[in-house]
Each structure stands twice: as C-alpha cells, then as structure tokens.
Design a protein around this motif. Structure first.
Motif, PDB file in Angstrom:
ATOM      1  N   ASP A 109       0.837  -1.212   0.000  1.00 34.34           N
ATOM      2  CA  ASP A 109       0.000   0.000   0.000  1.00 34.34           C
ATOM      3  C   ASP A 109       0.865   1.251   0.000  1.00 34.34           C
ATOM      4  O   ASP A 109       0.559   2.229  -0.707  1.00 34.34           O
ATOM      5  N   ALA A 110       1.935   1.247   0.772  1.00 34.10           N
ATOM      6  CA  ALA A 110       2.845   2.395   0.784  1.00 34.10           C
ATOM      7  C   ALA A 110       3.505   2.564  -0.581  1.00 34.10           C
ATOM      8  O   ALA A 110       3.682   3.695  -1.063  1.00 34.10           O
ATOM      9  N   LEU A 111       3.869   1.449  -1.212  1.00 29.59           N
ATOM     10  CA  LEU A 111       4.451   1.513  -2.555  1.00 29.59           C
ATOM     11  C   LEU A 111       3.455   2.074  -3.550  1.00 29.59           C
ATOM     12  O   LEU A 111       3.792   2.957  -4.363  1.00 29.59           O
ATOM     13  N   ARG A 112       2.223   1.600  -3.491  1.00 31.89           N
ATOM     14  CA  ARG A 112       1.187   2.065  -4.421  1.00 31.89           C
ATOM     15  C   ARG A 112       0.971   3.573  -4.276  1.00 31.89           C
ATOM     16  O   ARG A 112       0.909   4.301  -5.271  1.00 31.89           O
ATOM     17  N   ASN A 113       0.879   4.043  -3.057  1.00 26.53           N
ATOM     18  CA  ASN A 113       0.654   5.479  -2.822  1.00 26.53           C
ATOM     19  C   ASN A 113       1.847   6.314  -3.269  1.00 26.53           C
ATOM     20  O   ASN A 113       1.673   7.404  -3.843  1.00 26.53           O
ATOM     21  N   LYS A 114       3.039   5.813  -3.024  1.00 32.23           N
ATOM     22  CA  LYS A 114       4.252   6.550  -3.403  1.00 32.23           C
ATOM     23  C   LYS A 114       4.380   6.623  -4.931  1.00 32.23           C
ATOM     24  O   LYS A 114       4.806   7.646  -5.478  1.00 32.23           O
ATOM     25  N   LEU A 115       4.006   5.543  -5.616  1.00 36.51           N
ATOM     26  CA  LEU A 115       4.057   5.531  -7.073  1.00 36.51           C
ATOM     27  C   LEU A 115       3.071   6.525  -7.677  1.00 36.51           C
ATOM     28  O   LEU A 115       3.382   7.232  -8.646  1.00 36.51           O
ATOM     29  N   ALA A 116       1.873   6.575  -7.119  1.00 38.83           N
ATOM     30  CA  ALA A 116       0.873   7.519  -7.630  1.00 38.83           C
ATOM     31  C   ALA A 116       1.361   8.951  -7.490  1.00 38.83           C
ATOM     32  O   ALA A 116       1.209   9.778  -8.415  1.00 38.83           O
ATOM     33  N   LEU A 117       1.965   9.253  -6.354  1.00 37.81           N
ATOM     34  CA  LEU A 117       2.505  10.597  -6.149  1.00 37.81           C
ATOM     35  C   LEU A 117       3.675  10.860  -7.094  1.00 37.81           C
ATOM     36  O   LEU A 117       3.768  11.939  -7.703  1.00 37.81           O
TER      37      LEU A 117
END
Length: 388
Positions: A109-117
């Motif tokens: 989840d942290a990876l997904r959010n960081k990628l979107a940003l």
C-alpha cells in the motif's frame, strides 16, 4: 554463547573443498557453471550468474537493467545498506518505501501510494528492489502488477530467501521479477564462505552481468570491435569489476545446495516451535507470515512492543550476558549518517523506525535444538517481564 546464526558444514562439504583445492582449478573452473546451473534449475530460472557477494550481484543487476546517473531506485529501509548502496554505485538517486510493521517487508500500500505521487510529479523509479526480510517473500504478485502499471523493473533482494517459496514456486524463478539476488554468507541458508548469485530469465541481462563481473571483458568474437588476434585474444568492452566467485566457493555451494531443503525444513520446524512457545505472550510478537509463502527463516525476529530505546539496549545486553547472542536486524538505512547527509531524516519512514525500536533477532540455524529454543524463550520472557 548461542549465536544468532551459524553455518552447517559436514564431511561432504569438506571433501568437495579439498578436492577442488587439490585440482587444477582454484579460481575459475568447472564448479562455477555447475553451481550456476544447479541453483537456476532448482529455482526454475534460465540463468545464474555467480559472484563474490550479494552486494556485487545487486550492483551488476542494476547495471544490467541500465541504471545510471539521474535514475531513481527504491528499496526497503529495513535492510542492510547493500540494498540501497547498489543504486548509488550506479550514480542513481535512492529512495525508500516504508514497511509493513507486522512482516518487516516493503508495504505494498505504501508503494502504491508513493508511485501515484511520483507519477504526478514525473519522478517514477526505474527499479524497485523489494527485500525478502528474514526469508519471507514480499507480495511479489502485487509488486509485479504495479511494475507493469508504472513501468519499472523489479530486482528481488532475496539474500535471506534461498529455498523460500512464493505461491508454490521457489524464490528465484523470476516469475514476478526481472532479476533475483541471493547471498551465501556463512550465516545465510547455504554458504559458499562469501558469495552470491543473480538469477534471471533474460539472456541479454545474464550475458551483461557475466561480462561485468569480470572487468567488462569478452573473448566472444561477435562482441569484439575487430577480428581476433588469436586464441589468447580478449577485449574490454565495458567498465566492469572483479566480482568473480572462486571454484572453491562454488564447489562448497554445490554440496550445500544438496542440503538446502533439509536446512529450510529444520528452520521452519524451529520457527513453529518458537511460535508455539511465544503464543501466550501479548507483549512479544513474532513477525506475521502470509498464507501463500513458505519462508526460509534466515532470521527469527520478534517485536517486543513495550520497548523504548533504553530498554531495547538493556534487553539485548541482558540476553547476551545470559549466553544468547540476540541481535537487531536492521538499523533503518535512512538513519545511517551517510544517508542523512543525502537528506534523509528521522521520521521519514515511521514503521521502519518503530520496528527498529522493538525488534529482537533470536538464534536460528539448523543445529539449534528445541531445548535451546525453550531456554531462549524462557530467558527472553524473564528479562522482558523484569523490564516491565
């Protein structure tokens, strides 16, 4: 003193090393390709490239994927510094993705959010390096899906995880990654004294890593810039390194590989015994294990939830004074002085920092007995209760 980890060597290992020492080959010989093929076949990969350390394997893996100055590489802060240093060796910018507090692995989840940003500010990574902490594979199917969505390569840092499985397949098959890296340091699952290997299913990357491990030199006429001068001729066509494994190390690796399944089975049995011995301890929590993985249990780590930094130091010291070499894996990479000089600071990855404050690595190796585990657990509980 019970160490936190220790190699297991038997007469077959000694015999293989002695036979190689008394052969015509000490450095580059027939044991290396045999070991590469044997481990690649075991894991279900097409190619294996043996090197002198997992650090070297990570470095040439990044180079094979074209990592260079200005590129971005992301990894876990809960690892040894080699997981991030490999990107810096290439001139790339390094960043981290916070962990799942319950597993110690990169949080999807942290990876997904960081990628979107990162996509919104045009700052996506070229490579993501998930670390299979303590031998438990990361959620590679989800990470692979994100890699296809956002266009980055995946290097599995499986230094802890040879012999582990993810969704019934051995780590190293590269089904959900581009390259996978193993370590064979003496405290790891199998040992070649020092040494590592990169596995991949891509022939071009495999050939590039083979060249880079040996000074960037080739003796393949098809890759040379002019006709060969004779059977002695070679050319340096890239800036490579002396990252080669020796034949003595590879010979040891072959006999160790024969015992890999047994080693991992023993580690899992010990972990189960640890889990049962700690199941009624609300304040001491083993790392969670996902249902679709089979850990190699390089490490057995517990979180002691009540610890502060002073109590943490006291507990490790007391355990060592009691004959148990407890340890801590790992100091978050971003808190190292070198990385703070790069701009990272305390508070950047709160889960990794909280985990670090609570984590205790307990002894785990195949020759450990259930009686040893009973003694370790009772000593741990006693000291934790006294601290409270």
């Amino acid at each position: 003193m019970i160490p936190y980890g220790r190699q297991h060597l038997d007469e077959d290992d000694v015999k293989a090393v002695v036979e190689t020492l008394t052969s015509n080959w000490l450095t580059q010989g027939p044991a290396i390709p045999k070991f590469e093929t044997a481990l690649a076949d075991y894991c279900g990969a097409n190619f294996g490239i043996a090197v002198n350390s997992a650090t070297s394997a990570l470095h040439i893996a990044c180079l094979a994927l074209g990592v260079s100055e200005g590129d971005r590489v992301w990894t876990s802060p809960n690892s040894f510094v080699a997981s991030s240093n490999c990107a810096l060796y290439c001139g790339a910018k390094i960043d981290f993705v916070d962990i799942d507090l319950n597993t110690g692995n990169m949080c999807v989840d942290a990876l997904r959010n960081k990628l979107a940003l990162a996509e919104s500010i045009n700052a996506l990574p070229k490579v993501v390096i998930p670390v299979h902490f303590a031998g438990q594979p990361c959620d590679m199917k989800e990470i692979r899906a994100l890699s296809k969505q956002y266009g980055f390569f995946v290097i599995e840092d499986a230094s802890h995880a040879v012999g582990a499985k993810y969704q019934e397949k051995f780590v190293g098959s590269c089904e959900f990654s581009d390259i996978c890296v193993f370590s064979f340091h003496p405290v790891k699952i199998i040992t070649t004294m020092e040494g590592g290997m990169a596995l991949t299913n891509n022939s071009e990357w495999a050939e590039k890593m083979r060249m880079l491990r040996s000074h960037g030199i080739t003796n393949d006429p098809e890759k040379m810039t002019e006709d060969s001068h004779g059977p002695w001729y070679y050319q340096q066509i890239a800036l490579g390194f002396n990252y080669r494994m020796t034949d003595v190390e590879a010979a040891l690796g072959l006999t160790q590989l024969d015992k890999l399944d047994t080693f991992v089975e023993k580690r899992n049995a010990l972990a189960t015994y640890y889990d049962k011995s700690l199941r009624n301890q609300e304040n001491i929590a083993p790392l969670s294990q996902h249902n679709d993985i089979y850990s190699s249990y390089h490490l057995y780590v517990v979180r002691v939830k009540s610890l502060d930094s002073t109590m943490h130091t006291t507990l490790v010291t007391q355990l060592r004074e009691s004959g148990i070499f407890a340890h801590v894996h790992y100091i978050p990479i971003h808190l190292q002085p070198y990385y703070q000089n790069l701009g990272f600071k305390k508070g950047d990855y709160p889960n990794a920092e909280r985990y670090y404050q609570q984590a205790i690595t307990l002894p785990m190796f195949p020759d450990l007995s259930e009686n040893d585990v009973t003694s370790i657990v009772s000593t741990l509980i006693k000291h934790v209760d006294n601290l409270r």
